[in-house]
Design a protein around this motif. Structure first.
Motif, short mmCIF file in Angstrom:
data_model
loop_
_atom_site.label_atom_id
_atom_site.label_comp_id
_atom_site.label_asym_id
_atom_site.label_seq_id
_atom_site.Cartn_x
_atom_site.Cartn_y
_atom_site.Cartn_z
N THR A 157 96.29 115.63 20.11
CA THR A 157 94.81 115.33 20.21
C THR A 157 94.43 114.29 21.31
O THR A 157 93.57 114.48 22.15
CB THR A 157 94.12 114.84 19.02
OG1 THR A 157 94.54 115.89 17.95
CG2 THR A 157 92.81 114.95 19.12
N THR A 160 95.10 115.75 25.04
CA THR A 160 94.36 117.01 25.26
C THR A 160 93.32 116.69 26.41
O THR A 160 92.82 115.60 26.33
CB THR A 160 93.57 117.59 24.02
OG1 THR A 160 94.70 117.93 23.03
CG2 THR A 160 92.66 118.59 24.48
N GLU A 161 93.62 117.53 27.56
CA GLU A 161 92.64 117.58 28.63
C GLU A 161 91.43 118.36 28.41
O GLU A 161 91.65 119.54 28.37
CB GLU A 161 93.35 117.46 29.89
CG GLU A 161 94.32 116.71 30.23
CD GLU A 161 95.28 116.91 31.38
OE1 GLU A 161 94.71 117.86 32.14
OE2 GLU A 161 96.20 116.50 31.69
N LYS A 162 89.99 117.65 28.48
CA LYS A 162 89.01 118.70 28.30
C LYS A 162 88.48 119.47 29.65
O LYS A 162 89.12 119.00 30.64
CB LYS A 162 87.82 117.66 28.00
CG LYS A 162 87.95 116.85 26.63
CD LYS A 162 88.00 117.89 25.59
CE LYS A 162 88.13 116.94 24.20
NZ LYS A 162 88.58 117.88 23.07
N PRO A 163 88.07 120.53 29.43
CA PRO A 163 87.62 121.30 30.67
C PRO A 163 86.65 120.65 31.31
O PRO A 163 86.00 119.65 31.36
CB PRO A 163 86.64 122.49 30.19
CG PRO A 163 87.07 122.62 28.52
CD PRO A 163 87.59 121.21 28.26
N VAL A 164 86.79 120.76 32.75
CA VAL A 164 85.81 120.26 33.79
C VAL A 164 84.58 120.34 33.39
O VAL A 164 83.98 121.49 33.16
CB VAL A 164 86.12 120.87 35.24
CG1 VAL A 164 85.29 120.20 36.23
CG2 VAL A 164 87.48 120.60 35.61
N ALA A 165 83.65 119.22 33.26
CA ALA A 165 82.26 119.01 33.03
C ALA A 165 82.21 119.90 31.58
O ALA A 165 81.12 120.52 31.12
CB ALA A 165 81.45 119.88 33.98
N ARG A 166 83.27 120.05 30.73
CA ARG A 166 82.98 120.31 29.47
C ARG A 166 83.04 121.97 29.31
O ARG A 166 82.46 122.56 28.49
CB ARG A 166 82.34 119.56 28.34
CG ARG A 166 82.84 118.16 28.48
CD ARG A 166 82.73 117.59 26.95
NE ARG A 166 83.15 116.29 26.85
CZ ARG A 166 84.14 115.78 26.65
NH1 ARG A 166 85.38 116.56 26.12
NH2 ARG A 166 84.24 114.49 26.53
N VAL A 167 82.89 122.60 30.59
CA VAL A 167 82.55 123.86 30.50
C VAL A 167 83.71 124.95 31.42
O VAL A 167 83.78 125.81 30.83
CB VAL A 167 81.09 124.11 31.30
CG1 VAL A 167 80.90 125.61 31.67
CG2 VAL A 167 80.10 123.35 30.86
N GLU A 171 90.81 124.10 27.22
CA GLU A 171 91.54 122.60 26.90
C GLU A 171 93.03 122.98 27.35
O GLU A 171 93.50 124.11 26.91
CB GLU A 171 91.29 122.16 25.56
CG GLU A 171 89.80 121.96 25.10
CD GLU A 171 89.70 121.25 23.74
OE1 GLU A 171 88.89 120.56 23.40
OE2 GLU A 171 90.59 121.97 22.92
#
Length: 186
Positions: A157, A160-167, A171
């Motif tokens: 957790t 974990t790298e989140k998506p660019v602009a969370r969109v 992940e």
């Protein structure tokens, strides 16, 4: 006819100047304002420089496995295998990877293996795996390293790298970063 040849030569010269000079210098200029001046993310591990943006081979069972590479993780020869999904050689290679994974992780069913653990990426150098690919390896690593599974889940957790602009994009987890953090766990 002569008119078209002269136009073609002018267009070729213009493209040559633009793409060999102006565009190249523009991209170089953008790279200079990025961290590490466009040379990628570099970390030092045990006195060796490692690139975070290029896949590394992790086959030792005490580490999270990386995504397979069609080019043996050689950045100079980036590329896929170019074998179709029905190619017998490709299918045999994937089956071998599945068998190896199941041997190392006997508590996992074949249907639970994420595709990114048995198939190479298009570049053959993908440094990331999916969250599911990391989670499916937790039992094995916890048992080998004698670490609580919840610590490993928390480690996943945290890394974990989140998506660019969370969109844009899924992940993901950089395997090298995850394994470095794993070695730091006590």
């Amino acid at each position: 006819m002569k008119k078209h040849i002269i136009s073609g030569v002018k267009l070729t010269a213009l493209c040559l100047v633009f793409f060999s000079g102006i565009y190249t210098l523009f991209i170089l200029g953008i790279a200079q304002i990025t961290p590490n001046k466009g040379k990628g993310e570099i970390v030092e591990v045990n006195g060796k420089k490692q690139y975070l943006n290029i896949g590394q081979s992790f086959t030792d069972t005490k580490y999270f496995n990386s995504r397979p590479s069609a080019v043996a993780y050689n950045a100079a020869g980036s590329g896929g295998s170019n074998k179709g999904p029905s190619n017998p050689e490709y299918l045999a290679e994937v089956q071998k990877r599945i068998d190896t994974f199941l041997m190392q992780n006997p508590e996992i069913k074949k249907s639970e293996i994420p595709a990114d653990l048995v198939t190479a990426s298009g570049s053959g150098l993908d440094p990331n795996i999916s969250i599911q690919a990391a989670e499916v390896q937790v039992k094995r690593i916890a048992k080998i390293r004698n670490i609580d599974e919840q610590k490993l889940v928390h480690l996943i957790t945290e890394n974990t790298e989140k998506p660019v602009a969370r969109v844009f994009g899924p992940e993901k987890i950089n395997v090298l970063k995850l394994n470095i953090a794993l070695d730091k766990l006590k």
